[in-house]
Structures are given as structure tokens and as C-alpha cells.
Design an enzyme around this catalytic site. Sequence first.
Site, mmCIF file in Angstrom:
data_model
loop_
_atom_site.group_PDB
_atom_site.id
_atom_site.type_symbol
_atom_site.label_atom_id
_atom_site.label_comp_id
_atom_site.label_asym_id
_atom_site.label_seq_id
_atom_site.Cartn_x
_atom_site.Cartn_y
_atom_site.Cartn_z
ATOM 1 N N LYS A 14 0.872 -1.117 0.008
ATOM 2 C CA LYS A 14 0.050 -0.127 -0.062
ATOM 3 C C LYS A 14 1.009 1.102 0.099
ATOM 4 O O LYS A 14 1.938 1.282 0.329
ATOM 5 C CB LYS A 14 -0.960 -0.068 1.362
ATOM 6 C CG LYS A 14 -0.220 0.268 2.626
ATOM 7 C CD LYS A 14 -0.113 1.527 3.233
ATOM 8 C CE LYS A 14 0.912 1.291 4.613
ATOM 9 N NZ LYS A 14 1.369 2.488 4.810
ATOM 10 N N PRO A 126 9.186 -4.442 -0.230
ATOM 11 C CA PRO A 126 10.282 -4.103 0.755
ATOM 12 C C PRO A 126 9.972 -4.064 2.089
ATOM 13 O O PRO A 126 8.786 -4.067 2.464
ATOM 14 C CB PRO A 126 10.770 -2.681 0.433
ATOM 15 C CG PRO A 126 9.760 -2.093 -0.191
ATOM 16 C CD PRO A 126 8.950 -3.140 -0.949
ATOM 17 N N VAL A 127 10.992 -4.713 2.725
ATOM 18 C CA VAL A 127 10.774 -4.898 4.255
ATOM 19 C C VAL A 127 10.899 -3.637 5.183
ATOM 20 O O VAL A 127 11.766 -2.723 4.805
ATOM 21 C CB VAL A 127 11.934 -5.856 4.988
ATOM 22 C CG1 VAL A 127 11.469 -6.172 6.384
ATOM 23 C CG2 VAL A 127 11.842 -6.976 3.965
ATOM 24 N N GLY A 130 7.262 1.148 5.143
ATOM 25 C CA GLY A 130 6.312 2.220 5.053
ATOM 26 C C GLY A 130 5.295 1.553 3.905
ATOM 27 O O GLY A 130 4.411 2.557 3.544
ATOM 28 N N ALA A 132 3.496 -1.554 4.136
ATOM 29 C CA ALA A 132 2.836 -2.507 5.013
ATOM 30 C C ALA A 132 2.995 -3.923 4.284
ATOM 31 O O ALA A 132 2.228 -4.957 4.261
ATOM 32 C CB ALA A 132 1.314 -2.186 4.529
ATOM 33 N N GLY A 133 4.289 -4.337 4.050
ATOM 34 C CA GLY A 133 4.771 -5.727 3.747
ATOM 35 C C GLY A 133 4.276 -6.624 4.692
ATOM 36 O O GLY A 133 3.714 -7.485 4.291
ATOM 37 N N GLY A 134 4.740 -6.425 5.870
ATOM 38 C CA GLY A 134 4.307 -7.387 6.882
ATOM 39 C C GLY A 134 2.961 -7.509 6.982
ATOM 40 O O GLY A 134 2.286 -8.871 7.393
ATOM 41 N N SER A 135 2.195 -6.487 7.030
ATOM 42 C CA SER A 135 0.634 -6.595 7.287
ATOM 43 C C SER A 135 0.005 -7.306 6.210
ATOM 44 O O SER A 135 -0.992 -7.948 6.381
ATOM 45 C CB SER A 135 0.391 -5.141 7.432
ATOM 46 O OG SER A 135 0.858 -4.303 8.333
ATOM 47 N N ALA A 136 0.602 -7.172 4.939
ATOM 48 C CA ALA A 136 0.041 -7.834 3.699
ATOM 49 C C ALA A 136 0.191 -9.158 4.050
ATOM 50 O O ALA A 136 -0.643 -9.932 3.659
ATOM 51 C CB ALA A 136 0.611 -7.083 2.450
ATOM 52 N N ASP A 168 -2.580 -1.853 10.191
ATOM 53 C CA ASP A 168 -2.590 -1.947 8.477
ATOM 54 C C ASP A 168 -3.218 -3.157 7.837
ATOM 55 O O ASP A 168 -3.605 -3.324 6.687
ATOM 56 C CB ASP A 168 -1.365 -1.700 7.532
ATOM 57 C CG ASP A 168 -1.078 -0.392 7.852
ATOM 58 O OD1 ASP A 168 -1.652 0.756 7.876
ATOM 59 O OD2 ASP A 168 0.162 -0.064 7.613
HETATM 60 O O1 C5P Z 1 -0.051 -1.642 14.416
HETATM 61 P P1 C5P Z 1 1.248 -1.992 13.791
HETATM 62 O O2 C5P Z 1 2.024 -3.053 14.246
HETATM 63 O O3 C5P Z 1 1.394 -1.528 12.499
HETATM 64 O O4 C5P Z 1 2.076 -0.633 14.587
HETATM 65 C C1 C5P Z 1 3.567 -0.651 14.775
HETATM 66 C C2 C5P Z 1 3.742 0.527 15.754
HETATM 67 O O5 C5P Z 1 3.364 1.914 15.328
HETATM 68 C C3 C5P Z 1 2.939 0.564 17.010
HETATM 69 O O6 C5P Z 1 3.600 -0.408 17.982
HETATM 70 C C4 C5P Z 1 2.956 1.944 17.612
HETATM 71 O O7 C5P Z 1 4.163 2.237 18.154
HETATM 72 C C5 C5P Z 1 3.110 2.764 16.224
HETATM 73 N N1 C5P Z 1 1.503 3.027 15.732
HETATM 74 C C6 C5P Z 1 1.085 4.194 16.448
HETATM 75 N N2 C5P Z 1 -0.202 4.521 16.196
HETATM 76 C C7 C5P Z 1 -1.112 4.000 15.169
HETATM 77 C C8 C5P Z 1 -0.305 2.769 14.463
HETATM 78 C C9 C5P Z 1 0.826 2.486 14.962
HETATM 79 O O8 C5P Z 1 1.536 4.615 17.330
HETATM 80 N N3 C5P Z 1 -2.099 4.151 14.861
#
Ligand code: C5P
Length: 324
Positions: A14, A126-127, A130, A132-136, A168
Amino acid sequence: MAQDTVATVHVPAKVNLFLAVQGLRADGYHELVTILQTVWLRDRVRVAASPGLRNRHPSLREVVVVFDHDRVDGVPHDGDNLCVRAAHRFLDHLGLDVVAADPFAPVRLGRPDTPTLHVRLDKDIPVAAGMAGGSADAAATLLAINDVLEAGLDRSEVQELAADLGSDVPFCVSGGTALATGTGTATAQVLCRGEFHWVIGMSSEPLATPEVYAQWDRLPDGFEMHPDQVLQAVRTGDAELLGASLHNDLQAAAFRLRPDLADGVDQFLVDGALGSIVSGSGPTVVALAADAAHAHELAGLAADRFDRVEVAKSPAGGPSIRRE
Ligand code: C5P
């Protein structure tokens, strides 16, 4: 001998076309308003379930999860990997305990008759970039398991499990173009007409999302931004308007940690991009081009400034599931 059931999911990355951080919440997360769109850069997750798992007997309690990947640098291959966490989450939902096995270890864990779920990840996204690779990968794993086990969860039920895995991940389950609020997990699809052409400038040095948010906490308050122009641009397929209205509140925080990213954005604009922005928490920099030829031209000019440069169209739809 009965065969494994296998499903392969291709899942897109994304970009955030708009991201406004509205403040720090009591739980340490940040309140967001963001517009996400999938781009044609995809990972592949293949899940194979042994017959004992597909036709699971009510007495079944335990599953061996085997995970491996194409060993792209920075991808964990243990329980920290989002594919493994997604498998745990899904199997837990089905009331099953997980025995995780390292495919490179000489001994197989669990009893010999314990059924196996094999998750294989091949990365192109890419890892820690930013995008969303892991989320995907987590979303793809949930969808693949739902398919191979014929668990019958509908999309919103998969998204509920997804929300436990990362901000994500619910978006990645549906893909397309969406407005997300809360911590990013509450998503609503928005209308997008036409397609957009991007140049994606990647850096092999990752940026940790929590560190970028922590930097944002230290920045002075900015103007409150609204996504209306971006919504109008995607609704009408207006690339010029989109380029002019791309916005990311995390960009200033990412620039503090990585000043070179500001040069990346500036140079894309000097080269004639319609807009350029850090994607999500970075370090990937994306630039919007007028059309495919323009994207290739910008990519050629940017080739020496990034570790990897790709040209990709958006939106890329959602994950595609194929049963083998
Ligand atoms: O949810 P995700 O694992 O993608 O988030 C990674 C880190 O990004 C969280 O541990 C948090 O520190 C930060 N984050 C945040 N607010 C969000 C999404 C992520 O502070 N809405």
C-alpha cells in the site's frame, strides 16, 4: 496417500495518499485519518494443510505450524514473523494450539500424527519500508488459512482477527482504496476511478514505525489536515490534483530520523513529478507521474538515488486467492 490442500495468495503493498495524525492515545497508539491504496507490488503466501487438518476431527487440539520464506534480509523466521502470528491467531480462533516448527531444525516438533500447516512466504514488497509488507503477509496468511481449512469466515470476520495483528492488516484483507480511522483498523472503501502511475524509491536501511511515531510526538503541533481533496482526486481519477494534495504528517518525523529522505522527495519534484511523499512511516519515497512513460522517465532519473526503484500502478485491487 491423501494430498495436502494448498492455497496461494498474492497480496499487494500500500501507499498512504493521505495520513493525518490526530494525537497520542492513552494506549500509546495514535489516532489517525488516512487514505490507503494498494499498488502493484506483491508478496506471495502459500499455505498447505495436511489432510488431518482439513478434515479436522473434533478431538483435534494441536497443529504443527512450519514457516519458511525466501530469506529476504530483515524478515524474521520465528514467531515474530507476521505470517506465524497470523497463523497462531487463526488457529487460536478455531480452538487449536500451535506447535511452531523451524523448517531448518533437524527434529520435527509435535507428535508424529499431529497435522501440519506449512506457510511459505516469498517477498517482493520491501521490508520495514512503510508499504505494509508485513501487514500484507499477515492478511494473506489469514485468507489462505480460511480457504484451505474451509473455515468459512466472511471478510469482516477475517478483518476482526486482522485488527489484532496490526493497524494496516484489516486494510490489507480488502485492499483497493480505503479511508481508515482510529488506529487505522476501522476501514471503509472509497470510490476510485482510473489508475495512477508511481515511482517507488526504496532504501535498504529500514525505519522502525514506533520510532517515527515517537519523533512525531516531539514535533510542534501542525495544521489539522483534511482528506477531502485526496478523496476528490481519486473519485475523479485526477492525477494532477492527487499529486498536489498528497499529505503525510509522519513525513516530518521520518525526515528528522533520515534527512536524506527529504532530498529524495525534493529531487522527484525537481524532476517533474506531480507530487512526492514518504509512504507511511517511511523510508520508502513515492512519486506520482502523469502516465506510464513519465513514470519510467522519473524512475531512470532516480535510479542512482535509491537502493531499489520500481514503477507501479495503483490501485492494485485486493488479495487474490488461488486454490491449487
Ligand atoms: O499496528 P502496527 O504493528 O502497524 O504498529 C506498529 C507501531 O506503530 C505500534 O507499535 C505503535 O508504536 C505505532 N503506531 C501508532 N499508532 C498507530 C499505528 C501504529 O503509534 N495508529
